[in-house]
Design a protein around this motif. Sequence first.
Motif, PDB file in Angstrom:
ATOM      1  N   ALA A  74       0.829  -1.219   0.000  1.00 30.97           N
ATOM      2  CA  ALA A  74       0.000   0.000   0.000  1.00 30.97           C
ATOM      3  C   ALA A  74       0.860   1.264   0.000  1.00 30.97           C
ATOM      4  O   ALA A  74       0.453   2.297  -0.522  1.00 30.97           O
ATOM      5  N   ASP A  75       2.080   1.169   0.571  1.00 32.29           N
ATOM      6  CA  ASP A  75       2.947   2.352   0.675  1.00 32.29           C
ATOM      7  C   ASP A  75       4.045   2.373  -0.382  1.00 32.29           C
ATOM      8  O   ASP A  75       4.959   3.191  -0.305  1.00 32.29           O
ATOM      9  N   ALA A  76       3.997   1.430  -1.343  1.00 34.74           N
ATOM     10  CA  ALA A  76       5.124   1.284  -2.273  1.00 34.74           C
ATOM     11  C   ALA A  76       4.921   2.085  -3.560  1.00 34.74           C
ATOM     12  O   ALA A  76       3.829   2.094  -4.130  1.00 34.74           O
ATOM     13  N   ASP A  77       6.017   2.712  -4.031  1.00 32.21           N
ATOM     14  CA  ASP A  77       5.984   3.364  -5.349  1.00 32.21           C
ATOM     15  C   ASP A  77       6.069   2.315  -6.453  1.00 32.21           C
ATOM     16  O   ASP A  77       5.553   2.523  -7.547  1.00 32.21           O
ATOM     17  N   ALA A  78       6.777   1.240  -6.172  1.00 31.21           N
ATOM     18  CA  ALA A  78       6.960   0.190  -7.180  1.00 31.21           C
ATOM     19  C   ALA A  78       6.954  -1.167  -6.512  1.00 31.21           C
ATOM     20  O   ALA A  78       7.285  -1.290  -5.326  1.00 31.21           O
TER      21      ALA A  78
END
Length: 420
Positions: A74-78
Amino acid sequence: MAVDVVIIGMGYVGLPLAREAALRGLSVVGLDANPDVVAGLNAGRSHVDDLHDSDIAEMHEHGFRATSDADVIADADATVICVPTPLAEGGLPDLGPVNAAAASIAAYLHPGMLVVLESTTYPGTTDDVLRPMLEAGGLVAGEDFHLAFSPERIDPGNATYGVRNTPKVVGGHTPKCGARAVEFYERFIDTVVQTKGTREAETAKLLENTYRHINIALVNEMSRFCHDLGIDLWDVINAADSKPFGFQAFYPGPGVGGHCIPIDPNYLSYNVRARLGYPFRFVELAQEINATAPHYVVQRAQDLLNDRGMPMRGATVLLLGVTYKADIADQRESPAHPVAKHLYDHGAHVQFHDPNVETWRFQGHDLNRVADLDAALADADLTILLQNHREYDLASISRGARLLFDTRGVTEDGANVERL
Ligand SMILES: NC(=O)c1ccc[n+]([C@@H]2O[C@H](COP(=O)([O-])OP(=O)(O)OC[C@H]3O[C@@H](n4cnc5c(N)ncnc54)[C@H](O)[C@@H]3O)[C@@H](O)[C@H]2O)c1
């Protein structure tokens, strides 16, 4: 807290990738379904050949952590998928782990995110299998999030080429997706090569592995008739290899192993047959030749014993090197398994030695490696060198073995030595 990348699958591919990204300053979380893998990594233990515990410690210093909780996405850019792609019953591709990883991502997919598949698979998987799963929640690839394929080229045991200095092929679902993926990888990999789309990137990986598979099959087939004709194929290959252009040396051996060469070309031939209705004949022929290499090795072993008046039944045969390639501990698809099976079937007493393997699970039993190599060489009726690990002192092995069959062509010919 925002995370630059969540890497799904902390195995031979995902862990070295995580290390390189973390060391270049990206915030990295490793997501793995196996709690033992996660606990081991968080306790600072490496379970893959090319990384030591000190490498994991260094990753932790750079903020790396491992988890089994997919909500980190949920908090990941990639997010990069590095899960296994085995073969199912009947040789069909098994996309179960990829589908499971896709389901984890789909639950936490958010606008602007980059999703990259690195697991080796057949052309069309990214666009036709992964994309619909990710789009099921309403976000659209190429518009709301970025989707790409980038084949992993890691070569376990290779001291020269690692993640950073091996050029990375990347293909996006759209040109914009491709550009976003290139930008991501350029943060920690020296050279990134963009293909037209995901299918070209998927097929490039399969071409690379099929090329190796076919050329290994070529020399494996040649080794059979060269032996019958009294021609030293190793000498032939060395001579041909002096040509500075148009030739690359491949060497015969006891068969192909590992996660890639015996498996990936099947993905391509399966795909061609399923979608177009005709065979990819090169792959099928290479499969047939390489799959019979272990049996051929045992046949030659039997002939060697026979020439010395010994039956294979009751003979003690010592196998040196049971991993799928030299200088690693990985035993997946190792040709040592079918070699040992054929030896057992012929009634031989099989022993093994491998500097990287303590116990070898074979036919439901754990075999212990011989404790004293010199004593085992002197005791065995026949020693078969399957992998030339760097720890092996070849001169001492040739001297110590009563009879040595060298399937790697690395020892000198001698009265007690025969090369494949
Ligand atoms: N090993 C190599 O040399 C190599 C080289 C190039 C490409 N590849 C390809 O890379 C891919 C990964 O191979 P590998 O050798 O790293 O496999 P591996 O078995 O070493 O590691 C895979 C990891 O993924 C985890 N996993 C499986 N399903 C998961 C899920 N749904 N969610 C989270 N974690 C999950 C497993 O627990 C395991 O730790 C394969 O497609 C392989 O063909 C491997």
